[in-house]
Scaffold this motif. Structure first.
Motif, short mmCIF file in Angstrom:
data_model
loop_
_atom_site.label_atom_id
_atom_site.label_comp_id
_atom_site.label_asym_id
_atom_site.label_seq_id
_atom_site.Cartn_x
_atom_site.Cartn_y
_atom_site.Cartn_z
N THR A 228 0.86 -1.14 0.06
CA THR A 228 -0.12 -0.09 0.07
C THR A 228 0.76 1.27 0.00
O THR A 228 0.75 2.16 -0.72
N GLU A 229 1.99 1.23 0.68
CA GLU A 229 2.72 2.46 0.96
C GLU A 229 3.29 2.65 -0.46
O GLU A 229 3.54 3.79 -0.74
N TRP A 230 3.72 1.59 -1.06
CA TRP A 230 4.53 1.60 -2.46
C TRP A 230 3.49 2.15 -3.52
O TRP A 230 3.87 3.21 -4.20
N LEU A 231 2.37 1.39 -3.79
CA LEU A 231 1.49 1.75 -4.86
C LEU A 231 0.79 3.02 -4.61
O LEU A 231 0.34 3.67 -5.41
N HIS A 232 0.41 3.34 -3.26
CA HIS A 232 -0.54 4.61 -3.10
C HIS A 232 0.45 5.68 -2.44
O HIS A 232 -0.43 6.67 -2.12
N GLY A 233 1.59 5.54 -2.51
CA GLY A 233 2.48 6.61 -1.80
C GLY A 233 3.49 7.05 -2.53
O GLY A 233 3.42 7.72 -3.61
N TYR A 234 4.46 6.10 -2.70
CA TYR A 234 6.00 6.79 -3.27
C TYR A 234 6.17 6.18 -4.73
O TYR A 234 7.28 6.52 -5.25
N ARG A 235 5.42 5.40 -5.48
CA ARG A 235 5.61 5.01 -6.66
C ARG A 235 5.90 5.93 -7.58
O ARG A 235 4.75 7.01 -7.83
N GLY A 236 7.01 6.25 -8.27
CA GLY A 236 6.87 7.22 -9.46
C GLY A 236 7.45 8.50 -8.76
O GLY A 236 7.68 9.58 -9.28
N THR A 237 7.50 8.67 -7.42
CA THR A 237 8.02 9.93 -6.77
C THR A 237 9.30 9.53 -6.07
O THR A 237 10.20 10.81 -6.26
N PHE A 238 9.77 8.51 -5.48
CA PHE A 238 10.96 8.16 -4.93
C PHE A 238 11.79 7.53 -5.86
O PHE A 238 11.26 6.22 -6.45
N GLY A 239 13.08 8.08 -6.25
CA GLY A 239 13.92 7.19 -7.07
C GLY A 239 15.24 6.93 -6.39
O GLY A 239 15.16 7.08 -5.20
N PHE A 240 16.04 6.28 -7.10
CA PHE A 240 17.40 5.64 -6.32
C PHE A 240 18.31 5.74 -7.53
O PHE A 240 18.15 5.45 -8.57
N VAL A 241 19.59 6.35 -6.97
CA VAL A 241 20.70 6.51 -7.96
C VAL A 241 21.83 5.88 -7.43
O VAL A 241 22.05 6.06 -6.06
N THR A 242 22.57 5.26 -7.98
CA THR A 242 24.01 4.58 -7.41
C THR A 242 25.02 5.19 -8.43
O THR A 242 24.94 5.14 -9.55
N LEU A 243 26.09 5.89 -7.63
CA LEU A 243 27.03 6.49 -8.19
C LEU A 243 28.40 5.85 -7.87
O LEU A 243 28.59 5.57 -6.70
N LEU A 244 29.18 5.84 -8.88
CA LEU A 244 30.51 5.64 -8.68
C LEU A 244 31.23 6.96 -8.67
O LEU A 244 31.56 7.61 -9.54
N LEU A 245 32.04 6.87 -7.55
CA LEU A 245 32.85 8.18 -7.16
C LEU A 245 34.31 8.04 -6.96
O LEU A 245 34.79 7.17 -6.39
N ARG A 246 34.94 9.41 -7.34
CA ARG A 246 36.28 9.46 -6.89
C ARG A 246 36.47 10.87 -6.10
O ARG A 246 35.83 11.62 -6.55
N ARG A 247 37.57 10.66 -5.22
CA ARG A 247 37.85 12.02 -4.55
C ARG A 247 38.37 12.79 -5.63
O ARG A 247 39.31 12.69 -6.31
N THR A 248 37.92 14.27 -5.77
CA THR A 248 38.22 15.26 -6.62
C THR A 248 39.73 15.76 -6.56
O THR A 248 40.32 15.72 -7.63
N GLU A 249 40.28 15.78 -5.35
CA GLU A 249 41.44 16.02 -5.00
C GLU A 249 42.07 14.57 -4.26
O GLU A 249 41.80 14.28 -3.09
N ASP A 250 43.10 13.74 -5.00
CA ASP A 250 43.43 12.71 -4.59
C ASP A 250 44.92 12.72 -4.56
O ASP A 250 45.57 13.00 -5.71
#
Length: 250
Positions: A228-250
């Motif tokens: 219910t929380e998914w279908l009537h709540g956050y579906r299409g509103t809450f996204g998920f991103v996975t990032l591969l990061l490096r320190r800018t100054e390394d």
């Protein structure tokens, strides 16, 4: 029925505890480990260590460490590592990820869907700095607002509006914090739907399979509430991103 047991059952057919397809996971891991034939990976909040086990299976000279508070999830992680013949290259620690320390730094640090351990995305990135070797990378996954959340979305997720930002602001914050995104993946609606259907379906199925178990009613109730929380709540509103990061100054 405690939350760890609910999570274990809900993820029994989707061991990656985040809305990513197997193909997306494989592509992210391939990119994250492509800079060296040998290396060390650390997952802070590893659960059943799905990311680490897959990485080790693809990279025979890599080693890994996983940290989590769920002892049974770690047992499953060890079983999976044994099944794939990589158990001798992984160390599993039953402790709070925020208190973990190591004498040796890591070439790759992961935290996918577990930034709550450190209090959010930026605190997580601050915490992983002490674990990262020079030139190392971070693979981090967290939520963002696909669109302005309404009351139903906020209540369904149990969060405040300010806990997340939109994708552009999230990226700006990461960059301003001293990180350079070098790759990433934004989960699709289909990935989200597949994940949520698996989550709720696995829990409901368990309740059907074990009707006499004292936790069966609680499992069914948890599945129904989450659906219910998914279908009537956050579906299409809450996204998920996975990032591969490096320190800018390394």
């Amino acid at each position: 029925m405690d939350r760890q047991m609910i999570s274990r059952i809900a993820h029994r057919h989707h061991p990656i505890a985040a809305p990513l397809s197997d193909e997306a996971v494989a592509a992210l891991l391939a990119r994250a480990t492509s800079r060296a034939d040998a290396g060390r990976a650390l997952d802070l909040g590893c659960g059943e260590a799905g990311w680490l086990v897959r990485a080790l299976a693809a990279r025979p000279q890599w080693q890994a460490v996983g940290v989590d508070l769920d002892a049974q999830a770690l047992t499953r992680a060890r079983d999976a590592a044994e099944a794939l013949g990589v158990v001798h290259r992984i160390g599993l620690h039953h402790q709070d990820a925020s208190s973990f320390s190591s004498k040796q730094p890591f070439d790759l640090v992961l935290n996918i869907g577990a930034t709550h351990v450190f209090g959010g995305l930026l605190p997580t990135l601050a915490a992983v700095r002490s674990h990262l070797a020079p030139g190392g990378q971070v693979l981090v996954g967290d939520g963002f607002w696909e669109r302005e959340p309404g009351k139903a979305a906020l209540e369904g997720l149990g969060v405040e509006r300010e806990e997340y930002a939109d994708l552009a602001t999230t990226m700006d914050q990461v960059i301003a914090d001293g990180w350079t995104p070098v790759h990433g993946h934004v989960s699709t609606l289909q990935e989200w739907d597949n994940y949520e259907l698996s989550w709720t379906g696995s829990l409901a199925e368990w309740a059907v399979e074990y009707p006499g178990h004292p936790d069966a009613p609680a499992a069914r109730a948890a599945a129904d509430a989450h659906r219910t929380e998914w279908l009537h709540g956050y579906r299409g509103t809450f996204g998920f991103v996975t990032l591969l990061l490096r320190r800018t100054e390394d």
